[in-house]
Each structure stands twice: as C-alpha cells, then as structure tokens.
Design an enzyme around this catalytic site. Structure first.
Site, PDB file in Angstrom:
ATOM      1  N   ASP A  13       0.819  -1.224   0.000  1.00 28.43           N
ATOM      2  CA  ASP A  13       0.000   0.000   0.000  1.00 28.43           C
ATOM      3  C   ASP A  13       0.845   1.264   0.000  1.00 28.43           C
ATOM      4  OD1 ASP A  13      -2.236  -1.724   0.367  1.00 28.43           O
ATOM      5  OD2 ASP A  13      -1.830  -1.729   2.516  1.00 28.43           O
ATOM      6  N   LYS A  16       2.254   2.153  -4.989  1.00 33.11           N
ATOM      7  CA  LYS A  16       2.837   1.587  -6.220  1.00 33.11           C
ATOM      8  C   LYS A  16       1.906   1.791  -7.409  1.00 33.11           C
ATOM      9  CE  LYS A  16       3.146  -2.454  -4.457  1.00 33.11           C
ATOM     10  NZ  LYS A  16       2.717  -2.099  -3.099  1.00 33.11           N
ATOM     11  N   GLY A  40      -4.439  -4.118  -4.271  1.00 30.17           N
ATOM     12  CA  GLY A  40      -5.446  -3.142  -4.658  1.00 30.17           C
ATOM     13  C   GLY A  40      -4.730  -1.879  -5.071  1.00 30.17           C
ATOM     14  N   HIS A  41      -4.920  -1.474  -6.306  1.00 33.07           N
ATOM     15  CA  HIS A  41      -4.258  -0.264  -6.796  1.00 33.07           C
ATOM     16  C   HIS A  41      -5.309   0.791  -7.104  1.00 33.07           C
ATOM     17  CE1 HIS A  41      -0.460  -2.594  -8.219  1.00 33.07           C
ATOM     18  NE2 HIS A  41      -0.505  -2.397  -6.925  1.00 33.07           N
ATOM     19  N   THR A 127      -6.117 -11.782   3.225  1.00 37.73           N
ATOM     20  CA  THR A 127      -7.218 -11.091   2.558  1.00 37.73           C
ATOM     21  C   THR A 127      -8.358 -12.061   2.223  1.00 37.73           C
ATOM     22  OG1 THR A 127      -6.145 -11.442   0.433  1.00 37.73           O
ATOM     23  CG2 THR A 127      -5.685  -9.349   1.542  1.00 37.73           C
ATOM     24  N   GLN A 222       2.002  -5.890  -3.136  1.00 36.56           N
ATOM     25  CA  GLN A 222       2.403  -5.983  -1.717  1.00 36.56           C
ATOM     26  C   GLN A 222       3.743  -5.254  -1.502  1.00 36.56           C
ATOM     27  OE1 GLN A 222       1.351  -9.345  -3.170  1.00 36.56           O
ATOM     28  NE2 GLN A 222      -0.637  -8.467  -2.799  1.00 36.56           N
ATOM     29  N   ARG A 301     -10.293  -2.515   5.310  1.00 38.06           N
ATOM     30  CA  ARG A 301      -9.844  -2.479   6.706  1.00 38.06           C
ATOM     31  C   ARG A 301      -9.046  -1.214   6.974  1.00 38.06           C
ATOM     32  NH1 ARG A 301      -6.689  -8.148   7.356  1.00 38.06           N
ATOM     33  NH2 ARG A 301      -6.146  -7.713   5.205  1.00 38.06           N
ATOM     34  N   ASP A 331       2.511  14.986   1.295  1.00 36.80           N
ATOM     35  CA  ASP A 331       1.544  16.004   1.712  1.00 36.80           C
ATOM     36  C   ASP A 331       0.747  15.598   2.948  1.00 36.80           C
ATOM     37  OD1 ASP A 331       0.594  14.124  -0.386  1.00 36.80           O
ATOM     38  OD2 ASP A 331      -1.347  14.951   0.199  1.00 36.80           O
TER      39      ASP A 331
HETATM   40  P1  IMP Z   1      -2.641 -12.809   1.758  1.00 39.26           P
HETATM   41  O1  IMP Z   1      -1.745 -12.205   0.739  1.00 39.26           O
HETATM   42  O2  IMP Z   1      -4.103 -12.620   1.481  1.00 39.26           O
HETATM   43  O3  IMP Z   1      -2.289 -14.255   2.022  1.00 39.26           O
HETATM   44  O4  IMP Z   1      -2.394 -12.042   3.158  1.00 39.26           O
HETATM   45  C1  IMP Z   1      -1.158 -12.161   3.870  1.00 39.26           C
HETATM   46  C2  IMP Z   1      -0.770 -10.846   4.509  1.00 39.26           C
HETATM   47  O5  IMP Z   1      -0.419  -9.910   3.494  1.00 39.26           O
HETATM   48  C3  IMP Z   1      -1.874 -10.168   5.329  1.00 39.26           C
HETATM   49  O6  IMP Z   1      -1.292  -9.496   6.425  1.00 39.26           O
HETATM   50  C4  IMP Z   1      -2.459  -9.147   4.362  1.00 39.26           C
HETATM   51  O7  IMP Z   1      -3.062  -8.072   5.036  1.00 39.26           O
HETATM   52  C5  IMP Z   1      -1.209  -8.722   3.637  1.00 39.26           C
HETATM   53  N1  IMP Z   1      -1.471  -8.220   2.273  1.00 39.26           N
HETATM   54  C6  IMP Z   1      -1.775  -8.937   1.183  1.00 39.26           C
HETATM   55  N2  IMP Z   1      -1.933  -8.146   0.122  1.00 39.26           N
HETATM   56  C7  IMP Z   1      -1.701  -6.899   0.536  1.00 39.26           C
HETATM   57  C8  IMP Z   1      -1.668  -5.636  -0.131  1.00 39.26           C
HETATM   58  O8  IMP Z   1      -1.878  -5.511  -1.343  1.00 39.26           O
HETATM   59  N3  IMP Z   1      -1.384  -4.565   0.660  1.00 39.26           N
HETATM   60  C9  IMP Z   1      -1.099  -4.686   1.983  1.00 39.26           C
HETATM   61  N4  IMP Z   1      -1.108  -5.830   2.629  1.00 39.26           N
HETATM   62  C10 IMP Z   1      -1.401  -6.942   1.922  1.00 39.26           C
END
Ligand code: IMP
Length: 426
Positions: A13, A16, A40-41, A127, A222, A301, A331
């Site tokens: 997050d 990117k 999520g972008h 997720t 990620q 979340r 900012d």
């Molecule tokens: P998973 O990728 O769904 O298996 O989640 C594993 C961990 O990675 C959890 O703590 C998620 O909150 C975190 N996570 C997975 N994808 C993202 C992302 O795109 N941004 C931030 N955290 C992520």
C-alpha cells in the site's frame, strides 16, 4: 532501453499503483510479476478513480501492452469482472496478455484460506482471496495453471488428479461438502472462453519487446516486508514482491533488470497482523489515517499507521538492490509540527541498525527517533523540487542518507501531475 522494476519497500500500500501509472506513461509494456487480487491499486485520472486488483494499472493507457506474468495467481472470475469493469468505464482492455504458466486460484483455495485463517490462533490477517493456498499448490506441484484450463478434457483430468486431496483437506478443516469435478468445471470454464485469446507465452513476448527497444515496467504487488523470504514471516504473503520476484515471475533474466525503484510512504502503514515498531496508536495515528485515507482498497480495513522507519527502508534497499526511492504521500505530513523518523531500534539494551529476521525480536524493538521540523504548509501544488519548502527538502535529504539511495520521485497528491521528478528512470 531500460527495464524498470517498481517494488513496495514497506508493508504494501505504498502507492505503487500511482507510481506505476505515472511511469506507465513512458512505458511500452507494463507487467505484473506476483501476487493476485489481494492487491489493490487506486489510480486517479481526470477526477475519475480506478480501482484495480489484478490487471496492471498500465491498462489505462491505450497503447501500453499489459502483462499478467507467470508469477501471478489468477482468480478467473475476478479477472473477467475487472475486464468488464474497465469496459464499463470506457477503457479498452484488449492490450492485456496473460501467461499460460500463471496459476489459477480455484474456489477451494478461497475456502481453504478462510477456514485456515479462522482456525489460526495467531492470525495472519490474510485477505481471504485464496492466495496462500494457491501458491502452496503451485510449489507442491498440485496447482492448476491457466494452460491446464484451456481444454476442458485436460482440465477435468487435472482436477481428477488433484481434487481428492483438496477435499480431504477441506473436510479436515470442517468444510461441509467439498467440491466435485462437475461443479468446478461448470464454475471455471465459463471464465475461460473470454480470456483464451489473451493467453500466451509472456516471457517470450517481453524478451521480444526488449530486443525491439521497448521500455518495460515491472509492477510488484504488496511489499518487501510481506515477502515470503524477506518479510516478517509468518505475517507475510506467499509470494516474492521483492525485485528478484520480477525475474522469476516474468521469465526475465536477472541481468536484464536495469532500475529498481522502491516505493515508500513518508510514514509507514500496515494491514493485517504482525509487529510494527513505529506504530502510532494515539491521535497522531488517526491524523495519518484520515489525511492519508488509510483504508484497504481490497478489504476496506483501516490500516495501522506509524512514523517512517529507516531501518526498514535500508533493509529494502539491500534486499531489492534499490537504485532509487519514490517517496509517496509527503503532503499527508503537511500539518505535522514535528516529524519523527526511526533510525534504529533498541532491543533489550542494545541498538540494532539492521532489520531483525525474528518477529519475536521485532516485537520487542523500541524505535530510536530523530525529530525533524515539519513544514506546516500545503505541498499539494508543488510540481518541482524547488517548489518544496526547506524543511521538506531537509526531510527528503535525511531520508536519502538513511536509505542509502537517491530519492528520484516525490508524490504530493493522488493525481498524476502531483508527482515531482528528481531523476527519471526512463
Ligand atoms: P494474503 O496475501 O491474502 O495471504 O495475506 C497475507 C498478509 O499480506 C496479510 O497481512 C495481508 O493483510 C497482507 N497483504 C496482502 N496483500 C496486501 C496488499 O496488497 N497490501 C497490503 N497488505 C497486503
């Protein structure tokens, strides 16, 4: 012509999506190399907000070739829905190609993910999208690749091989019924037809583009601290968001990666569980969350927020081989009088300057801070480095020295034009 990798340097997050979108304006090819729709972008173009989970954000440019690489795990339903979403928003997604080697997130992966997570005492906070179980099957050699889905008979034969074991696991986890070959065939095959023309050998396509002088942008999802090898294990995702993942996840030789840009916020956030030394639980955490709109794109979340952690940034510079940093959301700190930067940890009386491998050590680490004066001015209209007030420049200079690589981009808002280029990668 350069091949540029954009990696998250924190816990995901970092922005990117925005950086990829910005750099994609100069790129001929944009390729995603790992993760799936756990990402999520959010990209803002002409006041229109686009939220993408699987398709590279480069798709918003009409002439950019977009690639979902072999290292990505693909939920075919989500892919079809995202294609539809783009068409409804007037974006033509025909420039998308998908690796035949990419693995498919099957319905049982999602069930296993949810059931395993709810059974865990120490929750990872996944997720729930089936990411971990899909990668487990990939490595365990019981995965379903896109290429295995293209012919229905082959798909059924593959399912007959792998499904009995999945059903045993589901049963042990308390799933009421498990899955049948027929139900899965009906469920998955309806998404195969629309994507078939997009499926190809994407490694070859990237290499050909490279040889023809194309500018290639590789988009990580990620972040470094969620990397299965280099992250805060076990509170990680199941893939390799670090730069090495770009090579494996796209079928591109490591010596072809020219520039590696680490994207990091001017502070730190984390979703899900696990230790976070600079986390702010009081009103300052709230300020960052509200000003930075720190709510997950995928799950909604609220994100945990804290000060910039230079121990993490230095670690990310090392394990990724960063050639530059992009500092995002500067900012958000506009109204912060004193900005803190963690430069080391104190652990049981000793000072740690390197990021520890053990989450139990990390859990006990207390941040050592350097305080810097805030600029107390709105930065959202700054367009060049010179437009930034002295305090903001001093802050960036401090970060640069701490990280050990040049700051090449600074973002002061969600729009494309709110990006300050100090030294371009293309
Ligand atoms: P998973 O990728 O769904 O298996 O989640 C594993 C961990 O990675 C959890 O703590 C998620 O909150 C975190 N996570 C997975 N994808 C993202 C992302 O795109 N941004 C931030 N955290 C992520």
């Amino acid at each position: 012509m350069p091949l540029v990798v954009v990696v998250g340097a924190q816990w995901g997050d970092e922005g990117k999506g925005k950086m990829t979108d910005f750099l994609a304006a100069q790129a001929d090819v944009v390729a995603r190399y790992q993760g799936g729709n756990n990402a999520g972008h959010t990209v803002m173009v002409d006041n229109e907000v686009y939220k993408l989970h699987l398709i590279p954000s480069g798709i918003l440019y009409p002439n950019t070739r977009c690639v979902i690489g072999n290292g990505v795990v693909v939920d075919l339903q989500v892919l079809c829905e995202e294609l539809q979403y783009l068409r409804e928003k007037g974006v033509n997604p025909d420039n998308l190609v998908i690796s035949e080697r990419a693995h498919v997130i099957m319905p049982y992966h999602k069930e296993i993910d949810r059931l395993q997570e709810s059974a865990r005492e120490a929750k990872i906070g996944t997720t729930g999208r089936g990411i971990g179980p899909a990668y487990v099957d990939k490595v365990g050699r019981s995965g379903m690749r896109i290429i295995d889905t293209l012919d229905v008979d082959r798909f059924r034969r593959r399912l007959q091989e792998i499904l009995p074991e999945k059903n045993l696991i589901l049963k042990a986890l308390g799933h009421p019924s498990g899955f049948t070959v027929d139900s899965l065939t009906a469920d998955i095959q309806r998404y195969v037809t629309p994507i078939k023309p997009m499926v190809t050998d994407t490694s070859r396509l990237i290499e050909e583009a490279r040889k023809n002088g194309a500018k290639i942008l590789c988009e990580g999802a990620q972040g470094t601290l969620l990397d299965v090898d280099h992250g805060t294990y076990p509170f990680v995702t199941s893939s390799s968001p670090t730069a090495g993942g770009a090579s494996v996840g796209l079928g591109v030789g490591p010596n072809r990666l020219d520039e590696i840009v680490g994207v990091m916020k001017a502070y730190t956030t984390r979703v899900g569980e696990g230790p976070f030394p600079t986390e702010l639980e009081g009103s300052m955490g709230e300020v960052l969350r509200e000003r930075g709109h720190e709510y997950g794109t995928t799950t909604g979340r609220p994100r945990r927020c804290g000060w910039f952690d230079a121990v993490i940034a230095r670690y990310a510079a090392r394990v990724n081989g960063l050639t530059g940093a992009a500092i995002m959301l500067l900012d958000v700190l506009d109204a912060v009088e004193t900005i803190r930067v963690c430069t080391a940890y104190r652990y049981r009386g000793t000072v740690l300057t390197e990021f520890p491998s053990d989450v139990d050590v990390l859990r006990e680490c207390e941040p050592e801070y350097t305080d810097l004066p805030g600029w107390m001015r709105d930065l959202t209209a700054a367009r060049t480095y010179k437009d930034l007030p002295d305090q903001a420049r001093a802050f960036l200079g401090f970060l640069e020295r701490q990280i050990g690589c040049p700051v090449r981009y600074v973002s002061v808002g969600p729009r494309r034009e709110q990006t300050i280029v100090i030294e371009s990668v293309f």
